[in-house]
Every structure is written in structure tokens, then in C-alpha cells.
Design an enzyme around this catalytic site. Structure first.
Site, short mmCIF file in Angstrom:
data_model
loop_
_atom_site.label_atom_id
_atom_site.label_comp_id
_atom_site.label_asym_id
_atom_site.label_seq_id
_atom_site.Cartn_x
_atom_site.Cartn_y
_atom_site.Cartn_z
N ARG A 139 0.85 -1.21 0.00
CA ARG A 139 0.00 0.00 0.00
C ARG A 139 0.88 1.25 0.00
O ARG A 139 0.56 2.28 -0.57
CB ARG A 139 -0.97 -0.01 1.18
N TYR A 146 -14.99 16.89 -16.55
CA TYR A 146 -15.55 15.57 -16.31
C TYR A 146 -16.57 15.61 -15.15
O TYR A 146 -16.25 16.12 -14.07
CB TYR A 146 -14.41 14.59 -16.02
N ASP A 204 -5.64 18.90 -15.17
CA ASP A 204 -6.01 17.54 -15.57
C ASP A 204 -5.69 17.43 -17.07
O ASP A 204 -6.38 18.02 -17.91
CB ASP A 204 -7.51 17.31 -15.30
N LYS A 245 -7.20 6.38 -19.49
CA LYS A 245 -7.46 6.85 -20.85
C LYS A 245 -6.22 6.63 -21.74
O LYS A 245 -5.80 5.51 -21.93
CB LYS A 245 -7.91 8.30 -20.77
N1 PLP Z 1 -10.38 13.29 -15.68
C1 PLP Z 1 -10.96 13.20 -16.89
C2 PLP Z 1 -10.71 14.27 -17.91
C3 PLP Z 1 -11.80 12.12 -17.19
O1 PLP Z 1 -12.38 12.04 -18.39
C4 PLP Z 1 -12.02 11.12 -16.20
C5 PLP Z 1 -12.89 9.96 -16.46
O2 PLP Z 1 -13.55 9.87 -17.46
C6 PLP Z 1 -11.41 11.27 -14.95
C7 PLP Z 1 -10.59 12.36 -14.73
C8 PLP Z 1 -11.59 10.23 -13.89
O3 PLP Z 1 -10.77 9.15 -14.17
P1 PLP Z 1 -11.08 7.62 -13.75
O4 PLP Z 1 -12.28 7.19 -14.52
O5 PLP Z 1 -9.83 6.92 -14.10
O6 PLP Z 1 -11.33 7.64 -12.28
#
Ligand code: PLP
Length: 381
Positions: free
Chosen positions: A46, A98, A170, A195
Site C-alpha cells: 500500500r 468531467y 487535468d 485513458k
Molecule cells: N479526468 C478526466 C478528464 C476524465 O475524463 C475522467 C474519467 O472519465 C477522470 C478524470 C476520472 O478518471 P477515472 O475514470 O480513471 O477515475
């Protein structure tokens, strides 16, 4: 070393003990201590695991950061970074992002006294107007999800630097292959590694990359204490995915470009949102801070009645909620990725019942276009 070489070889290139070219999967929850008060450096997975460490070091390298931290998902990474702040702190967030991030901030962190302002961060004046004395961070997605608006990373970084706050980017949509926010002044880069980084729609993962030592310990403490760390096998899958990131991103981009131009000419399509169009309102800004446009394309259909048949009829393109994988996915943000966002805010951001998002994969683009053509052929018009 150029990025394509770094992507293939990672931080360590091969296992120094055995010569294994592929990083071993240390599928062990715990590690034997040689003696009292002695450690191999690995105690309990962990906290630290060798496969995860190789991935974290690789990510730091390709992003140009000092260190990286790998989490079980993108949301795990986003949740961890907010732990650097305290109740009463104010964070400015892109309004077009998101939906899961919106839910996390608005439904959970506001309960604990964090204060968020949702702003069109592509408008620098709007960010400046939202600044308060308690503002500690700006959290942006650029390009935004799903409307492909571009935020000025350098300007946001400057705004935060002047007041001792942080810019958190992000960078999921572009990946480190096309954009490196740390080099533009950002303090933290976040990824949903689920992704483009992993790239095969087969694993969840999330990352934080940072360029100074100061926050490493607090962030590692969050990772270890909350336990949302990436498993060894998933870390290995992401390591394997990263090796082909460059090839994949080039192909995602080429395919998306072709499809975006085709969609633009389609009579049933009202508008296409794609940062690769030279007449995109922020094309120059995008070109000044990124090296490409990934595979993300959104569009408005002229008639909402065309949505259901399109989603049902496509065969190669899969109706599913995610992005950045080799398979092309079609998403309906209203009911999938953005359903957690209140209607008024969603509509203000442009996410309505005629919006479709495509994550263009690496298949043959002519097959994808034929599939879309078929999907649109039996519709209302
Ligand atoms: N950031 C973006 C731009 C996303 O599109 C997503 C999920 O679609 C996330 C964060 C969250 O990621 P996760 O689905 O791996 O938790």
C-alpha cells in the site's frame, strides 16, 4: 533523449537483477525484512511496490516532473490532491469538465468546508473576477471535456504564482505526448491513466505528477493512508501501454482530424468541436501550449431525435463511457459522463440533448466514417 525513446524504455529500461526487458510484476502485498530495523526499501505494497515505483518514475520522466504517484483511478488522484488544502480554502474549477470531478467536489468536498467556484476558465477575465483572498488553487481541464475549450495554462500559472497558490491541470485529454503543463508553469498534473496512458480500455488508473519536493511526502501519506494506490498488475498494464503512447497518439490525432472534417460537412451535424480546426476560437493558444490534438471530437446534431438511432446503429464504434483507448467510443454526455452536473450548469456549458462525444480510436478511419454514415442514415432528416 526524445520522448518516443523515453516512452519505450521507461525509467529503468530493464530489470537490473534478471535482465528482464518487461518490468516484473511484484505481485506481493508485503516484503520480508532482512533484520530488525532493516528494510529492502519495500515494506508493504500500500505504501510502496516495485512495479508501481517503476511506473511512477516513468511518468515523472515523461512529464518532466520530479516524482509521480499512481492511484487506483483518476478520481483517486483528484481526491488525493484536494487533501493538500483545508476547509475554508477556495478553489476555482473549470465549469466544463468531467462530471465525476464535479460530483466529487460538489457532493463531497463542499460538505467538509471546501469552497469551489465553477468558471469558464477559457476566459481569463472570468478567472480573475473569481479570485478571492482564500483562493488556493485553480483546477482546469484543457482542452475541456466535452466542449474542447482551451485554457491559457501560462496565464493561470502566473495568477496562482503571484498569490502563492497552485495550478492543477487535468491533462487526460492530451497526455504527456501532446502537452506538458509543468513546463508551462503548472504546479501539479493529474491524469486519468485509464485513458490515453494505459490506452487499451482494460484498466483504471490515475496519477499526480509534481515538480518540487515539498509536497511529495504529504501526497505519499495520502496514498498510503487512504489506500487508493494502483495494484502491481494494473501498474504493469499502464507501463506496457505507455510504450506505444507516441504511436497511438499520432494515429488518434490523424483519425480524429479526418472524422472531424467529415462530420463538419454532414447535413445532420450542426457544429463540430475540435481543437485541430484552424478556425477553433483558441487554435493559436492551443498551438502555443500543446503539440497536437488527440482523438477527442464532440458535435451537435441538428435534431435530438437522431441521437438514439445513431447510438444504436453504429457497429464498429462502441457506445460506451470512456475515452483514450484504441477502440473508438461514442458517448452521450447528457446521460453518461456529465449526468452528475445540474441541468442549469450543464446547459450553460453547452452540454445538451444534441451533444455527442467521440473518442476516436486507431482503427481504419474509412471504416469509422462508414460506420458513422450508416448510424446517421436512418435518422429523422
Ligand atoms: N479526468 C478526466 C478528464 C476524465 O475524463 C475522467 C474519467 O472519465 C477522470 C478524470 C476520472 O478518471 P477515472 O475514470 O480513471 O477515475
Amino acid at each position: 533523449m526524445k520522448i518516443d525513446t523515453t516512452l519505450v524504455h521507461g525509467a529503468t529500461c530493464f530489470d537490473p537483477k534478471t535482465g528482464a526487458i518487461s518490468t516484473p510484476i511484484y505481485q506481493s502485498s508485503t516484503f520480508r525484512h532482512p533484520a530488525l530495523y532493516e528494510s529492502t526499501g519495500f515494506d508493504y505494497s500500500r505504501g510502496i511496490n516495485p512495479t508501481r515505483t517503476e511506473l511512477e518514475r516513468t511518468l515523472a520522466l515523461i512529464e518532466g516532473g520530479k516524482y509521480g504517484l499512481a492511484f487506483a483511478s483518476g478520481m483517486g488522484a483528484i481526491s488525493a490532491i484536494i487533501k493538500l488544502y483545508k476547509p475554508g480554502d477556495h478553489i476555482i474549477v473549470s465549469e466544463d469538465l468531467y462530471g465525476g470531478t464535479y460530483r466529487l467536489f460538489n457532493e463531497y468536498y463542499t460538505q467538509y468546508g471546501f469552497v469551489f467556484s465553477w468558471v469558464d476558465t477559457s476566459d481569463t477575465a472570468a478567472i480573475e473576477a473569481a479570485l478571492r483572498t482564500e483562493t488556493r488553487a485553480i483546477f482546469i481541464e484543457t482542452p475541456s471535456n466535452p466542449m474542447m475549450k482551451v485554457t491559457d495554462i501560462r496565464r493561470c500559472a502566473e495568477l496562482m504564482r503571484n498569490r502563492g497558490g497552485h495550478l492543477i491541470v487535468d491533462n487526460t485529454f492530451l497526455s504527456p505526448y501532446f502537452q506538458n503543463p509543468l513546463s508551462l508553469g503548472a504546479d501539479f498534473v493529474i491524469y486519468s491513466g485509464t485513458k490515453y496512458l494505459a490506452g487499451h480500455n482494460d484498466t483504471l488508473s490515475g496519477f499526480i505528477v509534481h515538480s518540487q519536493d515539498q509536497y511529495e511526502e504529504p501526497l505519499r501519506n495520502v496514498q498510503k493512508s487512504e489506500g487508493a494506490c494502483l495494484s502491481p498488475f494494473d501498474a504493469w498494464l499502464v507501463l506496457r501501454g505507455i510504450k506505444t503512447l507516441g504511436l497511438r497518439m499520432e494515429r488518434h490525432q490523424a483519425n480524429a482530424q479526418k472524422i472531424a472534417h467529415w462530420l463538419r460537412e454532414h447535413p445532420q451535424v450542426e457544429k463540430v468541436f475540435y481543437t485541430g480546426f484552424t478556425d477553433h476560437p483558441q487554435y493559436d493558444l492551443s498551438a502555443s501550449q500543446s503539440r497536437g490534438h488527440s482523438g477527442m471530437v464532440s458535435f451537435y446534431l441538428r435534431d435530438a431525435r437522431d441521437v438514439e438511432p445513431l447510438l444504436r446503429k453504429v457497429k464498429i464504434i462502441l457506445f460506451a463511457e470512456s475515452l483514450g483507448g484504441v477502440e473508438t467510443l461514442i458517448t452521450y454526455p447528457l446521460v453518461q459522463t456529465h449526468n452528475a452536473i445540474p441541468e442549469k450548469m450543464r446547459l450553460a456549458a453547452g452540454v445538451h440533448d444534441r451533444l455527442i462525444r467521440l473518442s476516436v480510436g486507431i482503427e481504419d478511419p474509412d471504416d469509422l466514417i462508414a460506420d458513422l454514415d450508416e448510424g446517421l442514415s436512418i435518422t429523422s432528416v
